[in-house]
Design a protein around this motif. Structure first.
Motif, PDB file in Angstrom:
ATOM      1  N   ASN A  68       0.843  -1.194   0.000  1.00 28.59           N
ATOM      2  CA  ASN A  68       0.000   0.000   0.000  1.00 28.59           C
ATOM      3  C   ASN A  68       0.881   1.246   0.000  1.00 28.59           C
ATOM      4  N   ASN A  69       1.717   1.343  -1.003  1.00 29.46           N
ATOM      5  CA  ASN A  69       2.852   2.260  -1.063  1.00 29.46           C
ATOM      6  C   ASN A  69       2.580   3.676  -0.543  1.00 29.46           C
ATOM      7  N   TYR A  70       3.349   4.033   0.453  1.00 26.20           N
ATOM      8  CA  TYR A  70       3.165   5.314   1.142  1.00 26.20           C
ATOM      9  C   TYR A  70       3.388   6.496   0.210  1.00 26.20           C
ATOM     10  N   LEU A  71       4.521   6.468  -0.481  1.00 24.77           N
ATOM     11  CA  LEU A  71       4.890   7.605  -1.324  1.00 24.77           C
ATOM     12  C   LEU A  71       3.860   7.840  -2.430  1.00 24.77           C
ATOM     13  N   GLN A  72       3.499   6.758  -3.117  1.00 23.77           N
ATOM     14  CA  GLN A  72       2.531   6.906  -4.210  1.00 23.77           C
ATOM     15  C   GLN A  72       1.205   7.456  -3.726  1.00 23.77           C
ATOM     16  N   ASN A  73       0.708   6.898  -2.638  1.00 22.44           N
ATOM     17  CA  ASN A  73      -0.587   7.338  -2.136  1.00 22.44           C
ATOM     18  C   ASN A  73      -0.544   8.773  -1.626  1.00 22.44           C
ATOM     19  N   ALA A  74       0.581   9.135  -1.008  1.00 22.42           N
ATOM     20  CA  ALA A  74       0.713  10.505  -0.528  1.00 22.42           C
ATOM     21  C   ALA A  74       0.722  11.456  -1.717  1.00 22.42           C
ATOM     22  N   ASN A  75       1.491  11.079  -2.748  1.00 26.37           N
ATOM     23  CA  ASN A  75       1.545  11.913  -3.950  1.00 26.37           C
ATOM     24  C   ASN A  75       0.198  12.022  -4.635  1.00 26.37           C
ATOM     25  N   LYS A  76      -0.535  10.941  -4.576  1.00 31.32           N
ATOM     26  CA  LYS A  76      -1.811  10.870  -5.277  1.00 31.32           C
ATOM     27  C   LYS A  76      -2.880  11.700  -4.579  1.00 31.32           C
ATOM     28  N   GLY A  77      -2.665  12.007  -3.318  1.00 29.26           N
ATOM     29  CA  GLY A  77      -3.644  12.811  -2.598  1.00 29.26           C
ATOM     30  C   GLY A  77      -4.585  11.982  -1.748  1.00 29.26           C
ATOM     31  N   ALA A  78      -4.198  10.721  -1.496  1.00 28.36           N
ATOM     32  CA  ALA A  78      -5.098   9.851  -0.752  1.00 28.36           C
ATOM     33  C   ALA A  78      -5.056  10.144   0.745  1.00 28.36           C
ATOM     34  N   PHE A  79      -3.899  10.618   1.228  1.00 30.27           N
ATOM     35  CA  PHE A  79      -3.721  10.749   2.670  1.00 30.27           C
ATOM     36  C   PHE A  79      -3.837  12.210   3.121  1.00 30.27           C
ATOM     37  N   LEU A  80      -4.257  12.332   4.344  1.00 29.42           N
ATOM     38  CA  LEU A  80      -4.407  13.654   4.930  1.00 29.42           C
ATOM     39  C   LEU A  80      -3.039  14.187   5.349  1.00 29.42           C
ATOM     40  N   GLN A  81      -2.814  15.460   5.059  1.00 25.49           N
ATOM     41  CA  GLN A  81      -1.583  16.085   5.554  1.00 25.49           C
ATOM     42  C   GLN A  81      -1.790  16.406   7.029  1.00 25.49           C
ATOM     43  N   ILE A  82      -0.932  15.847   7.901  1.00 28.64           N
ATOM     44  CA  ILE A  82      -1.256  15.910   9.324  1.00 28.64           C
ATOM     45  C   ILE A  82      -0.353  16.847  10.120  1.00 28.64           C
ATOM     46  N   ASP A  83       0.506  17.601   9.445  1.00 29.53           N
ATOM     47  CA  ASP A  83       1.469  18.424  10.178  1.00 29.53           C
ATOM     48  C   ASP A  83       0.828  19.265  11.279  1.00 29.53           C
ATOM     49  N   ASP A  84      -0.265  19.939  10.918  1.00 26.66           N
ATOM     50  CA  ASP A  84      -0.901  20.820  11.890  1.00 26.66           C
ATOM     51  C   ASP A  84      -1.512  20.066  13.061  1.00 26.66           C
ATOM     52  N   TYR A  85      -1.945  18.854  12.787  1.00 22.79           N
ATOM     53  CA  TYR A  85      -2.593  18.078  13.851  1.00 22.79           C
ATOM     54  C   TYR A  85      -1.594  17.497  14.843  1.00 22.79           C
ATOM     55  N   ILE A  86      -0.383  17.152  14.346  1.00 23.49           N
ATOM     56  CA  ILE A  86       0.524  16.415  15.227  1.00 23.49           C
ATOM     57  C   ILE A  86       1.483  17.291  16.026  1.00 23.49           C
ATOM     58  N   LYS A  87       1.663  18.503  15.579  1.00 21.10           N
ATOM     59  CA  LYS A  87       2.678  19.383  16.193  1.00 21.10           C
ATOM     60  C   LYS A  87       2.788  19.268  17.717  1.00 21.10           C
ATOM     61  N   ASP A  88       1.623  19.315  18.359  1.00 22.26           N
ATOM     62  CA  ASP A  88       1.651  19.399  19.824  1.00 22.26           C
ATOM     63  C   ASP A  88       1.392  18.066  20.511  1.00 22.26           C
ATOM     64  N   THR A  89       1.361  16.996  19.739  1.00 20.95           N
ATOM     65  CA  THR A  89       1.053  15.714  20.374  1.00 20.95           C
ATOM     66  C   THR A  89       2.281  15.148  21.073  1.00 20.95           C
ATOM     67  N   GLU A  90       1.989  14.236  21.979  1.00 23.83           N
ATOM     68  CA  GLU A  90       3.077  13.627  22.727  1.00 23.83           C
ATOM     69  C   GLU A  90       3.918  12.731  21.824  1.00 23.83           C
ATOM     70  N   MET A  91       3.232  12.018  20.918  1.00 21.37           N
ATOM     71  CA  MET A  91       3.977  11.084  20.081  1.00 21.37           C
ATOM     72  C   MET A  91       4.979  11.817  19.196  1.00 21.37           C
ATOM     73  N   TYR A  92       4.668  13.040  18.825  1.00 19.70           N
ATOM     74  CA  TYR A  92       5.575  13.793  17.971  1.00 19.70           C
ATOM     75  C   TYR A  92       6.917  13.986  18.662  1.00 19.70           C
ATOM     76  N   LYS A  93       6.874  14.063  19.995  1.00 22.57           N
ATOM     77  CA  LYS A  93       8.109  14.259  20.747  1.00 22.57           C
ATOM     78  C   LYS A  93       8.817  12.932  21.018  1.00 22.57           C
ATOM     79  N   THR A  94       8.034  11.873  21.248  1.00 20.37           N
ATOM     80  CA  THR A  94       8.687  10.621  21.666  1.00 20.37           C
ATOM     81  C   THR A  94       9.255   9.817  20.503  1.00 20.37           C
ATOM     82  N   ILE A  95       8.620   9.879  19.360  1.00 18.23           N
ATOM     83  CA  ILE A  95       9.122   9.081  18.241  1.00 18.23           C
ATOM     84  C   ILE A  95      10.346   9.767  17.632  1.00 18.23           C
ATOM     85  N   ASP A  96      11.367   8.971  17.367  1.00 23.14           N
ATOM     86  CA  ASP A  96      12.633   9.437  16.785  1.00 23.14           C
ATOM     87  C   ASP A  96      12.365  10.395  15.624  1.00 23.14           C
TER      88      ASP A  96
END
Lengths: 497, 320, 320
Positions: A108-136
């Motif tokens: 379910n190729n990530y790059l192709q689907n992202a390019n195609k517009g299938a996935f939501l751009q999540i930058d604004d949603y994740i900025k302040d989440t805890e996981m954003y800080k804990t994951i490498d």
């Protein structure tokens, strides 16, 4: 006349479909609420892997917890390993109802689907989440496509480590200095020895999925960039000196009888006694291989472990660009990646039913003191029920907040973390090739590589004769144009960086 | 076209009376026609994807379909971009041509044989046995064939070595594969394909044979002058339909059976395997639609030609 | 009309008479018979032996299989492949039930739809014959593709997770209609139809009371094709069935098989993760066991259709 008829049919059909589609979109659902009065929304999550018998039971538990905590209910759909790609292609392209899905560089190729517009751009949603800080952060870096993030990475091993895997029995018997062996050429004297001394052992056992050690970031194989090449020169892998000499060596080994004759078509046959084979490793891989083969193995890395887009996109969860509940979806992923209870529930099943907590031996605990990702207990899987619920660790979230199994070292994840930290970033890490301008040419590569790759890698055919043939076909397919395009793109990327 | 000429022949008022005269048959064809409307014609809009660079920009497939960039024939280019296009088309057409001929000859001969043998009990056993390979998938067949052709422990090489010969590297020698592929395809399909002809023979009016017997015709004469001519309509129609598949290949036969072995590509690479390998990395649905549309269009043209020829020679047996 | 249809007793007498005549004049010579039998025996063995091979391998121990290769007499027996399937499958009996249900219902619906449509096409007096033939010819080649079909079935017909989604898409196809139309055309003399029409029979009655009994071999052929199509179908289940309780047998088994295959083929990309996921899966024996589990029941259904293909057992009922 016929054509008119057809047109009329098509028009009527389209109209019918569209009205039906509209009607379907309007169906309202009754809102469900949790005890604090918040609305509970249901999220549909597509995951790879076989359906589990006890999935509903586990999900009931999960839903009980998350509906209270974040007002979300989860519905999990699975498609088997072999079907996942096709199923997701349909689900995504038809605009079906789904909220989350598993995606990565190999299904379910990530790059192709992202390019195609299938996935939501999540930058604004994740900025302040805890996981954003804990994951490498390098995982987040890899999750970026043209500077935008489309998925939450599952934290696991970040690079793949090509290794030579030796059967311990022969290593001990002939006192093979495994740690000193790295390159393909280092193997030669030992292959010769085994060939001579052990008549029914295949010195170097290879199968059709084998690829010779390649010292490059496989961006759009065979158009790649060499590890450590800071000038970022795009090359055809089959024109590099390293590959040429590797293929010659493989041929030499094949002719000398070190390699099994059916290497190019064989699938792994565990009964074949072998001295060495190649594997793609990670920390503790020896244990997995050993268990798989039924005897002990020792492994040595062929080269340093490099971090590439391909390797760091080993597992992600993406959100549907059309989802109605983006905040809830991110909240759920954040909870899974940070909540110990939920993570282990999803990964191992229900405590007491599928697994039980066990004590960590005191000396082991003492030794692991101060290391990251060490938990107070290990777990023991219930032999009876474990087969009713066993999912792959990384499908739903990161590895590092799961408990380790009874027979594993308590600092297992700390070792993974160390491994990740010691992996080297390939110079091209972070660069994505937009293949659109050359998609026709790239489509031709698959056939050429399939035709010659396996036989050349395994030494089954003479590179003197077949390498020129391969080059000729790649040129006919338009490899020069692809190299040029990629060079242009990567220069721009470097410029911007 | 045809309807037009009819309209010209007859006054327009006849439409209703014609409808009325055909009412019963129309009602009989309606359930099928409705099925075709929903399951075959409505989905035809999917063909449009072949001309689009399909991207997801909003909610719903149709929105995306119409907003995606129209690239016309760009999606078809990959079919001809490789230097091997000629070999692939040649393989596909030659194999299919052989299959079309054998697909008639083998089952017809078998049906006649089965029909003529005296013991009907044995006939049933033979027929059932020959049906069995149909149930084996190509993956399973490829395992069984591998047991014979395995270069290291296969039966064939064991026998060859027994007689002092050099073992053969079966999965790299191209010269054997056209035969293996043709043989295996017939082996797998013959039981299934025979059924149509057997049933046709059963449907033949027995009085023809009675009359022939009374006239003292030999068995061979009966076959030649009664059975075969009466099988002709079925043979013709199946031939016309199989011509439409000349650009399509049985994927498993050409991919699984030779174990996807690279050195065999010159004789095993056909359109379907080429398309599969080309698109497995890019996953562009526009390109896969384009490939299917290309195969269908060629097939459609060929069916039309075949039908034209047949209707010139023997109008009764044409498709339409 | 009534006078022309023979009473059952009279018919049986007549069959006896024909058979007696056949015995006297109409059989092949004994040496020919022997040659035919030998030929057919050899062919049958070529088809049966691999199947037996498959059954034996399914009961072989995986380890001894990879040690010794495929053998007719296994060194060590094992039921592990079967145990694995039974424990891995959600509920194999329920899946059997689903498959049997869709096969029976689908075949009946399919026969009705195919029969009525083909019958209308076979009638020379049907004014819209060419139009409706064209209607089925186009979809024989062109299709909207997976995505378009999915949209129609799930969004227009709303059949997601419904058993109808497994039944309807397969119940009709152009090939079956055209074959059956040819059967009708060749096995039903125009005179019979015309005289019935003169007697005032409706098309409806004509179809059910005269055509169906006369075209039994043809209907049985299509019935067999439909049955096999339903029995072997897994694709529609993959597309439309997310409800684990309604998964047909073939899809249940195909899922196990394709998971194993995929994990084996993607070892290089998945590395250690793939090995962990594939741990404990028997590989080759399971494929064979899957064949056995999924085909044995349907093989027993075969004789039901077969009796219509054996000459001498069915006789055109209406003559003179």
């Amino acid at each position: 006349m016929k054509f008119n008829m057809f047109k009329r049919f098509a028009a009527a059909g389209l109209a019918a479909v569209m009205t039906a589609g509209l009607l379907a979109g309007c169906g309202g659902k009754k809102a469900e609420t949790n005890s604090s009065g918040d609305e509970v929304v249901e999220l549909t999550w597509w995951q790879i892997g076989d359906a589990q018998k006890d999935q509903d039971q586990v999900l009931d538990k999960v839903n009980e917890y998350i509906s209270e905590k974040i007002g979300v209910k989860l519905k999990v759909n699975t498609a088997g390993w072999g079907d996942y790609d096709q199923k997701m292609q349909v689900v995504i392209n038809t605009g079906d109802d789904w909220d989350l899905c598993f995606t990565c560089s190999w299904a379910n190729n990530y790059l192709q689907n992202a390019n195609k517009g299938a996935f939501l751009q999540i930058d604004d949603y994740i900025k302040d989440t805890e996981m954003y800080k804990t994951i490498d952060e390098r995982f987040w870096e890899a999750a970026k496509v043209q500077d935008k993030t489309y998925g939450v990475p599952s934290e696991k091993e970040i690079g793949s480590m090509p290794m030579w895997v030796f059967t311990k029995e022969y290593v001990d018997k002939y006192d093979v200095p495994v740690d000193e062996i790295h390159s393909l050429e280092d193997l030669e004297p030992w292959l010769e020895l085994i060939k001579e001394k052990e008549k029914d052992v295949v010195p170097m056992y290879l199968t059709s999925s084998y690829s010779a050690p390649i010292y490059m970031d496989l961006i759009q194989n065979p158009v790649d960039i060499e590890y450590g090449d800071d000038t970022l020169t795009v090359k055809n892998v089959f024109e590099t000196e390293k590959m040429k000499s590797t293929l010659d060596t493989m041929r030499k080994y094949y002719l000398a009888g070190y390699i099994n004759k059916d290497a190019a078509t064989a699938s792994d046959d565990k009964a074949v006694k072998r001295f060495v084979t190649k594997g793609d490793g990670q920390p503790y891989a020896e244990l997995v291989w050993g268990k798989d083969l039924g005897y002990e193995v020792v492994a040595t890395p062929i080269m340093d472990t490099y971090v590439t887009n391909l390797s760091a996109r080993g597992a992600l969860t993406a959100i549907n660009a059309q989802t109605k509940h983006p905040e809830k979806a991110v909240e759920l992923l954040n909870l899974i990646n940070t909540d110990e209870y939920l993570r282990n529930l999803l990964n191992y099943g229900i405590e007491g039913e599928h697994w039980d907590k066990v004590e960590v031996p005191a000396d082991e605990a003492a030794e692991a003191e101060g290391k990251p990702y060490v938990y107070e207990n290990k777990i023991k899987l219930n032999e009876e029920t474990r087969k009713n619920y066993s999912v792959s660790y990384w499908v739903q979230g990161g590895l590092f907040n799961t408990y380790v199994l009874e027979n594993e070292p308590v600092d297992k994840w700390a070792t993974f973390k160390e491994f990740n930290d010691s992996s080297v970033e390939a110079p091209s890490f972070g660069f994505d090739f937009d293949l659109e301008p050359v998609s026709t040419e790239v489509a031709g590569f698959g056939n050429v590589l399939d035709e010659f790759g396996k036989s050349l890698y395994t030494g089954s055919v003479d590179p003197e004769e077949y390498l020129p043939k391969l080059q000729e076909k790649l040129e006919a397919t338009g490899i020069d144009k692809v190299i040029e395009e990629m060079q242009k793109q990567i220069d721009e990327w470097k410029e911007a960086k | 076209m045809r309807v037009n000429t009819k309209k010209a022949d007859k006054p327009k008022g006849n439409f209703l009376s014609r409808l009325k005269a055909n009412k019963e048959l129309l009602i009989l064809s309606m359930p099928g026609a409705i099925w075709f409307l929903f399951f075959a014609y409505l989905p035809l809009f999917g063909i449009l994807v072949a001309f689009k660079k399909f991207r997801l920009s909003g909610d719903g497939f149709f929105y995306n379909l119409f907003t995606s960039e129209t690239v016309w024939f760009d999606n078809f280019k990959f079919l001809f971009s490789s230097g091997d296009a000629w070999i692939i088309v040649r393989n596909t057409v030659l194999y299919n041509f052989t299959f079309i001929i054998l697909g008639v000859a083998v089952p017809v001969v078998l049906a006649l044989l089965l029909n003529e043998i005296k013991n009907k009990g044995m006939m049933k056993i033979y027929q059932s046995s020959m049906f069995l390979p149909y149930f084996l998938s190509w993956v399973v067949v490829s395992y069984c064939v591998f047991a014979f052709l395995n270069p290291e422990k296969g039966y064939f090489n064991a026998v060859i070595q027994q007689f002092g010969g050099e073992p053969v590297s079966w999965y790299t020698e191209t010269k054997f594969w056209p035969f293996i592929i043709i043989f295996m395809s017939q082996w797998k399909g013959m039981g299934y394909n025979t059924v149509v002809y057997l049933a046709s023979i059963c449907g033949i009016d027995k009085t023809y044979y009675e009359a022939a017997v009374l006239d003292g015709a030999t068995k061979w004469q009966q076959i030649k002058y009664i059975t075969l001519p009466l099988l002709k309509p079925v043979i013709t129609i199946l031939l016309i339909m199989s011509v439409g598949g000349i650009f399509k290949a049985d994927f498993g036969l050409f991919y699984q059976l030779p174990k996807n072995s690279g050195p065999l590509y010159p004789v095993t690479n056909v359109l379907d395997t080429y398309i599969f390998r080309a698109l497995k990395t890019s996953g562009e649905i526009g390109m896969s639609s384009a490939a299917a549309l290309f195969q269908s269009t060629v097939g459609f043209v060929l069916i039309m030609i075949a039908n034209k020829i047949v209707s010139k020679v023997d109008n009764e047996n044409a498709l339409f | 009309m009534a006078g022309k249809v023979m009473s059952k007793r009279k018919m049986e007498k007549r069959i006896k008479k024909i058979e007696a005549e056949e015995c006297r004049y109409n059989q092949i010579k004994t040496p020919t018979n022997i040659i035919f039998n030998i030929l057919l025996t050899v062919l049958s063995l070529i088809c049966v032996i691999p199947f037996i091979f498959v059954i034996i391998i399914s009961f072989t121990d995986e380890a001894s299989l990879s040690m010794n290769g495929y053998r007719f007499i296994p060194e060590k027996l094992s039921f592990y492949a079967y145990e694995y399937i039974i424990s891995a499958g959600e509920n194999i009996l329920r899946s059997y039930g689903v498959t049997i249900f869709i096969t029976i219902v689908g075949t009946i619906i399919g026969l009705l739809l195919t029969g009525t449509y083909a019958y209308a096409l076979s009638r020379k007096t049907y004014a819209y014959r060419k139009f409706f033939t064209t209607v089925i010819t186009i979809p024989m080649l062109f299709s909207g593709g997976m995505i378009a079909n999915y949209l129609i079935v799930t969004k227009v017909l709303m059949l997601k997770d419904s058993l109808w989604a497994l039944i309807l898409p397969l119940c009709l196809n152009s090939f079956n209609i055209i074959v059956l139309r040819t059967f009708f055309k060749t096995s039903i003399p125009d005179a019979v139809v015309e005289s019935a029409k003169i007697d005032g029979a409706s098309e409806w009655r004509l179809f059910f009371q005269i055509v169906i009994p006369m075209a039994l071999p043809g209907l049985a052929t299509i019935g067999l094709f439909l049955t096999l199509g339903y029995w072997n179908d897994w694709f529609n289940a993959m597309m439309y069935m997310d409800n684990k309780d309604l998964i047909p047998l073939q899809y249940l088994l195909i899922q196990i098989e394709s998971s194993i295959d995929w994990l084996a083929n993607n070892k290089a990309t998945m590395g250690v993760d793939g090995i962990t996921a594939a741990a404990n899966m028997p590989k080759e024996t399971i494929k064979m066991a899957i064949v056995v589990i999924s085909t044995l029941p349907i093989i027993f259904a075969y004789p039901f259709f077969q009796r219509y293909f054996v000459n001498g057992l069915t006789v055109g009922a209406v003559k003179e």
